[in-house]
Design a protein around this motif. Structure first.
Motif, mmCIF file in Angstrom:
data_model
loop_
_atom_site.group_PDB
_atom_site.id
_atom_site.type_symbol
_atom_site.label_atom_id
_atom_site.label_comp_id
_atom_site.label_asym_id
_atom_site.label_seq_id
_atom_site.Cartn_x
_atom_site.Cartn_y
_atom_site.Cartn_z
ATOM 1 N N LEU A 1 45.097 41.603 75.332
ATOM 2 C CA LEU A 1 44.467 40.306 75.566
ATOM 3 C C LEU A 1 43.657 40.266 76.851
ATOM 4 C CD1 LEU A 1 47.507 38.006 74.666
ATOM 5 C CD2 LEU A 1 45.534 38.540 73.220
ATOM 6 N N CYS A 2 42.645 39.404 76.851
ATOM 7 C CA CYS A 2 41.972 39.095 78.115
ATOM 8 C C CYS A 2 42.308 37.675 78.551
ATOM 9 C CB CYS A 2 40.472 39.353 78.051
ATOM 10 S SG CYS A 2 39.587 38.472 76.801
ATOM 11 N N SER A 3 42.847 36.849 77.626
ATOM 12 C CA SER A 3 43.340 35.530 78.032
ATOM 13 C C SER A 3 44.375 35.028 77.026
ATOM 14 C CB SER A 3 42.203 34.513 78.167
ATOM 15 O OG SER A 3 41.678 34.179 76.900
ATOM 16 N N LEU A 4 45.304 34.245 77.556
ATOM 17 C CA LEU A 4 46.357 33.633 76.754
ATOM 18 C C LEU A 4 46.721 32.323 77.430
ATOM 19 C CD1 LEU A 4 48.562 33.712 74.529
ATOM 20 C CD2 LEU A 4 49.951 35.084 76.090
ATOM 21 N N GLU A 5 46.666 31.264 76.675
ATOM 22 C CA GLU A 5 46.962 29.963 77.265
ATOM 23 C C GLU A 5 47.860 29.153 76.347
ATOM 24 O OE1 GLU A 5 44.719 25.950 78.860
ATOM 25 O OE2 GLU A 5 43.561 27.786 78.628
ATOM 26 N N ILE B 1 57.128 30.668 82.362
ATOM 27 C CA ILE B 1 56.712 31.362 81.137
ATOM 28 C C ILE B 1 55.233 31.104 80.871
ATOM 29 C CG2 ILE B 1 57.045 31.536 78.635
ATOM 30 C CD1 ILE B 1 59.965 30.527 79.153
ATOM 31 N N VAL B 2 54.833 29.840 80.929
ATOM 32 C CA VAL B 2 53.448 29.455 80.647
ATOM 33 C C VAL B 2 52.497 30.114 81.643
ATOM 34 C CG1 VAL B 2 51.843 27.493 80.584
ATOM 35 C CG2 VAL B 2 54.094 27.301 79.495
ATOM 36 N N GLN B 3 52.850 30.091 82.923
ATOM 37 C CA GLN B 3 51.996 30.706 83.944
ATOM 38 C C GLN B 3 51.964 32.226 83.812
ATOM 39 O OE1 GLN B 3 49.794 29.193 86.064
ATOM 40 N NE2 GLN B 3 50.389 27.480 84.764
ATOM 41 N N GLY B 4 53.109 32.818 83.507
ATOM 42 C CA GLY B 4 53.154 34.265 83.299
ATOM 43 C C GLY B 4 52.250 34.683 82.149
ATOM 44 N N ALA B 5 52.270 33.903 81.076
ATOM 45 C CA ALA B 5 51.393 34.183 79.934
ATOM 46 C C ALA B 5 49.928 34.032 80.345
ATOM 47 C CB ALA B 5 51.726 33.258 78.775
ATOM 48 N N HIS C 1 48.610 34.428 83.221
ATOM 49 C CA HIS C 1 48.223 35.543 84.100
ATOM 50 C C HIS C 1 48.412 36.901 83.433
ATOM 51 C CE1 HIS C 1 49.354 32.450 87.330
ATOM 52 N NE2 HIS C 1 48.035 32.485 87.257
ATOM 53 N N LEU C 2 48.882 36.888 82.175
ATOM 54 C CA LEU C 2 49.203 38.126 81.453
ATOM 55 C C LEU C 2 50.131 39.008 82.289
ATOM 56 C CD1 LEU C 2 45.676 38.863 79.914
ATOM 57 C CD2 LEU C 2 47.637 37.759 78.798
ATOM 58 N N ASP C 3 51.073 38.365 82.933
ATOM 59 C CA ASP C 3 52.043 39.023 83.819
ATOM 60 C C ASP C 3 53.423 38.962 83.148
ATOM 61 O OD1 ASP C 3 53.943 39.632 85.779
ATOM 62 O OD2 ASP C 3 52.853 38.598 87.365
ATOM 63 N N ILE C 4 53.828 40.061 82.574
ATOM 64 C CA ILE C 4 55.074 40.091 81.817
ATOM 65 C C ILE C 4 56.286 39.785 82.694
ATOM 66 C CG2 ILE C 4 55.490 42.577 82.006
ATOM 67 C CD1 ILE C 4 56.132 40.346 78.909
ATOM 68 N N GLU C 5 56.285 40.228 83.929
ATOM 69 C CA GLU C 5 57.435 39.969 84.814
ATOM 70 C C GLU C 5 57.578 38.472 85.075
ATOM 71 O OE1 GLU C 5 59.652 42.257 85.503
ATOM 72 O OE2 GLU C 5 58.432 43.824 84.593
ATOM 73 N N GLU C 6 56.464 37.814 85.354
ATOM 74 C CA GLU C 6 56.494 36.368 85.594
ATOM 75 C C GLU C 6 56.897 35.623 84.324
ATOM 76 O OE1 GLU C 6 53.632 32.772 87.325
ATOM 77 O OE2 GLU C 6 52.772 34.759 87.017
ATOM 78 N N ALA C 7 56.354 36.053 83.189
ATOM 79 C CA ALA C 7 56.646 35.381 81.917
ATOM 80 C C ALA C 7 58.107 35.535 81.502
ATOM 81 C CB ALA C 7 55.733 35.923 80.821
ATOM 82 N N SER D 1 62.170 22.537 83.251
ATOM 83 C CA SER D 1 60.705 22.461 83.109
ATOM 84 C C SER D 1 60.019 23.466 84.020
ATOM 85 C CB SER D 1 60.214 21.045 83.389
ATOM 86 O OG SER D 1 60.649 20.175 82.363
ATOM 87 N N LEU D 2 60.538 23.653 85.216
ATOM 88 C CA LEU D 2 59.969 24.655 86.126
ATOM 89 C C LEU D 2 60.134 26.064 85.565
ATOM 90 C CD1 LEU D 2 61.076 23.239 89.602
ATOM 91 C CD2 LEU D 2 58.749 23.321 88.661
ATOM 92 N N ARG D 3 61.255 26.317 84.909
ATOM 93 C CA ARG D 3 61.482 27.633 84.284
ATOM 94 C C ARG D 3 60.491 27.849 83.138
ATOM 95 N NH1 ARG D 3 63.832 31.230 86.963
ATOM 96 N NH2 ARG D 3 65.123 32.035 85.314
ATOM 97 N N ILE D 4 60.232 26.800 82.366
ATOM 98 C CA ILE D 4 59.259 26.896 81.283
ATOM 99 C C ILE D 4 57.858 27.101 81.854
ATOM 100 C CG2 ILE D 4 58.154 25.626 79.383
ATOM 101 C CD1 ILE D 4 60.985 24.374 78.874
ATOM 102 N N ASP D 5 57.571 26.446 82.973
ATOM 103 C CA ASP D 5 56.281 26.650 83.642
ATOM 104 C C ASP D 5 56.099 28.116 84.037
ATOM 105 O OD1 ASP D 5 55.746 23.962 83.354
ATOM 106 O OD2 ASP D 5 56.135 23.462 85.467
#
Length: 168
Positions: free
Chosen positions: A97-101, A49-53, A55-61, A43-47
């Protein structure tokens, strides 16, 4: 005497296979505590991905995905990508994008082996483009095969599907 040896062989081989495979199956059994720990870690690993998206941060995602030759993702349009292709495609999308949730509705887990867990993520997704256009995807599903390597759960295979995006 030869007959007894043959009977021993006939009985011994199936018993050896039975013992071997039943012993192997026992190693893949999960205790309740192990399952809960794996669910928490995945679940933390999936988080990530969700947080990276968000923040529009490809490395985090991409942190949860295995950067290996074995990785593959099947996309909602039926195409497939390896790790680098997925990263490149998503990087280009993020630039628009300017936002992705992504919002999680639920997660289901299947414990396949001590180092393999299938997690199916159910959620929805909203995005706003720099052009001002907004889209919502009411149903987004990702089936992710996680493998634990060097103490870390990573996605080695994923298959995504979604409902038709709606302009809002």
């Amino acid at each position: 005497m030869k007959r007894n040896g043959f009977l021993t062989f006939q009985l011994g081989v199936p018993l050896a296979f039975l013992c071997f495979f039943s012993c192997q199956n026992n190693t893949s059994e999960w205790t309740t505590q192990e399952k809960e720990q794996a669910k928490k870690e995945i679940s933390l690993r999936i988080d990530d991905i969700v947080q990276g998206a968000k923040h529009l941060d490809i490395e985090e995602a991409m942190k949860a995905y295995s950067n290996s030759d074995d990785f593959m993702i099947i996309n909602p349009d039926g195409s497939s990508n390896n790790y680098q292709e997925m990263k490149t495609v998503n990087s280009e999308v993020f630039k628009q994008l300017c936002s992705l949730e992504f919002s999680t509705i639920k997660k289901e887990f299947r414990f396949l082996a001590k180092d393999l867990v299938l997690c199916t993520w159910f959620g929805k997704n909203n995005m706003e483009f720099k052009t001002g256009d907004k889209l919502t995807i009411a149903s987004y599903v990702g089936s992710m095969l996680f493998k634990k390597e060097k103490g870390i759960w990573s996605i080695i295979y994923a298959h995504e599907s979604n409902s038709t995006p709606i302009i809002i």
